[in-house]
Each structure stands twice: as C-alpha cells, then as structure tokens.
Design a protein around this motif. Sequence first.
Motif, mmCIF file in Angstrom:
data_model
loop_
_atom_site.group_PDB
_atom_site.id
_atom_site.type_symbol
_atom_site.label_atom_id
_atom_site.label_comp_id
_atom_site.label_asym_id
_atom_site.label_seq_id
_atom_site.Cartn_x
_atom_site.Cartn_y
_atom_site.Cartn_z
ATOM 1 N N PHE A 166 55.959 40.739 11.637
ATOM 2 C CA PHE A 166 56.089 41.537 10.488
ATOM 3 C C PHE A 166 56.750 39.896 10.439
ATOM 4 C CE2 PHE A 166 59.308 43.478 8.178
ATOM 5 C CZ PHE A 166 58.465 44.142 7.023
ATOM 6 N N GLY A 167 57.570 39.678 10.993
ATOM 7 C CA GLY A 167 58.364 38.593 10.343
ATOM 8 C C GLY A 167 57.695 37.598 10.265
ATOM 9 N N LEU A 168 56.265 36.764 10.547
ATOM 10 C CA LEU A 168 55.831 36.271 10.178
ATOM 11 C C LEU A 168 55.027 36.611 8.422
ATOM 12 C CD1 LEU A 168 53.196 34.126 10.269
ATOM 13 C CD2 LEU A 168 51.919 34.997 11.085
ATOM 14 N N PHE A 169 54.650 37.659 8.449
ATOM 15 C CA PHE A 169 54.343 38.312 7.387
ATOM 16 C C PHE A 169 55.740 37.881 5.941
ATOM 17 C CE2 PHE A 169 55.650 42.158 3.918
ATOM 18 C CZ PHE A 169 54.783 41.378 3.602
ATOM 19 N N ILE A 170 56.608 37.875 5.930
ATOM 20 C CA ILE A 170 57.914 37.713 5.740
ATOM 21 C C ILE A 170 57.865 36.433 5.323
ATOM 22 C CG2 ILE A 170 60.968 37.859 5.617
ATOM 23 C CD1 ILE A 170 60.682 40.280 6.919
ATOM 24 N N VAL A 171 57.561 35.373 6.124
ATOM 25 C CA VAL A 171 57.815 34.329 5.793
ATOM 26 C C VAL A 171 56.760 33.737 5.301
ATOM 27 C CG1 VAL A 171 57.641 32.065 7.543
ATOM 28 C CG2 VAL A 171 58.970 33.645 8.076
#
Length: 249
Positions: A166-171
């Motif tokens: 999910f962090g990768l999605f945001i970044v």
Amino acid sequence: MKHLRYHLLTLLLCLSCVAVAQDRANADAAYRSGNYKKSVELYSKLLKQGESPDIYYNMGNAYYRMADYSQAMVSFLKAQKLSPADKDIMHNIEITSRKTIDRIPVNSDVLFLQWYKSLVFLFSINSWTWISICALAVALLVFLLYLFMDSLTMRKLSFYTSCLLFGLFIVSTCFAYHQKNMVEAHKQGVVMRDVLNVKSSPTQKASNVIVIHEGTVVDITDDDIPQWLGIRLTDGSQGWIPVSSVEVI
C-alpha cells in the motif's frame, strides 16, 4: 446489415493499420538508405495520424544527420514530452545541444532535488500508474489473506506485506502525479532564428539582456502578452522574445 457494417469497419481499420505500418517501414527504409529528407516527410505524415515518441525520436535523428540541429532539438524535446524517462532521448538532446552556438551554463538543483527528480523520472507516467494499480490490487489480496489466515506468523507476514504494498501504491501514484505536473508545467521552446536579442521587456525598444542563437532551448515563463514570450535560460537569465522567433514544444 449490422454484421455487414461491422465487417466493413473492421476491414477499414485493418487497411488503415496496414497503411500506417507501410508508411513507417518506408520512412525507416529512407532513413537507413541516407535519404533523410524523404524520411522526415514520411515521419511527418505519420505524426498527422497520431503522435509517438518513437517517430519524433527517429525524425530527430534524421534532422541531426541533415545538420538541422534546431529541428532535431524540437523533435527530441517533443519525444521527451511524450516519454520523459527515455534515456536515449535524453542522450540525444545532450548531443544535439553541443552543436548549438550558445554554451549557457546550467544552474543545477540542490543534490536532494536532483535525486528526487531522477527518482520521479525513473519510469514513465504510464509505468508508475501500472505499478500503483498492481501494488494496490496485490495489497488488497494479501490483506484478505491476513483476515482469513489462522497462523499468527502468516497473519503478521501478510499484514506487513500489505502495508508495504500500500505504501508502494501511494509512492508510485505520487510520482506519476508529480511527473505529469512537471512535464505540463515545464513549457519549452527552441530558437529558430540565427541570432535573437532577448529583451528586458516585451517591446522592440527595450534594451537587450543577452544574445542567443538558433537551436538554443529556453524555458517559457510567461505567454500572456500577445506576440511575446517571457523566457528563462539555464543560467537563470530572463527576458522577452517574439513568439515568431521560437517553436514552442
């Protein structure tokens, strides 16, 4: 009748694709044979049917071989606007800039901004978008596994994995958004006159700030005044030039 119309549309589409492929093959063949003028004509014809970074790139190479460095720069910059992360395009822009008269020093960004921009342009906008979509989809799938797992170890693993994804999605979403904004906000032009006086204000009677030459790339900072463009050079110099003196990218 509906089936007949569908088949006719399909046939026309196929014929159109074949024609485009043939034009592309002819343009590439003309370039390989050294007929660069003919290849430019054919690439220009292809661009009327739809823009493509590959076609702009090839056309830039043809202009470069013809020693028309200003038009080569225009083509490469248009290719870069469609494909900002392409290293071959960046390389050709750098090579072409060495052929221009002006050697204007570049005011570099601070190290952190250089690092951030290189990271943002590591992939294209489309690539960052696909990464964000895939990351979100897998994150949701892994989170579902977390909800239904009995093993405490697997639940922890799936939970932290879903958080990372999910962090990768945001970044990746932020990078795609920032890259799009940078490309759209960074409006450029290429000088098309042999010699051009940059004015201190948008009038011919104004004093000259600097003299630049054909092929020089300028950043456009203001296009609100009719017939004039506010520009900034890579060394930070600013001024005004006539709209007719540059080709806007």
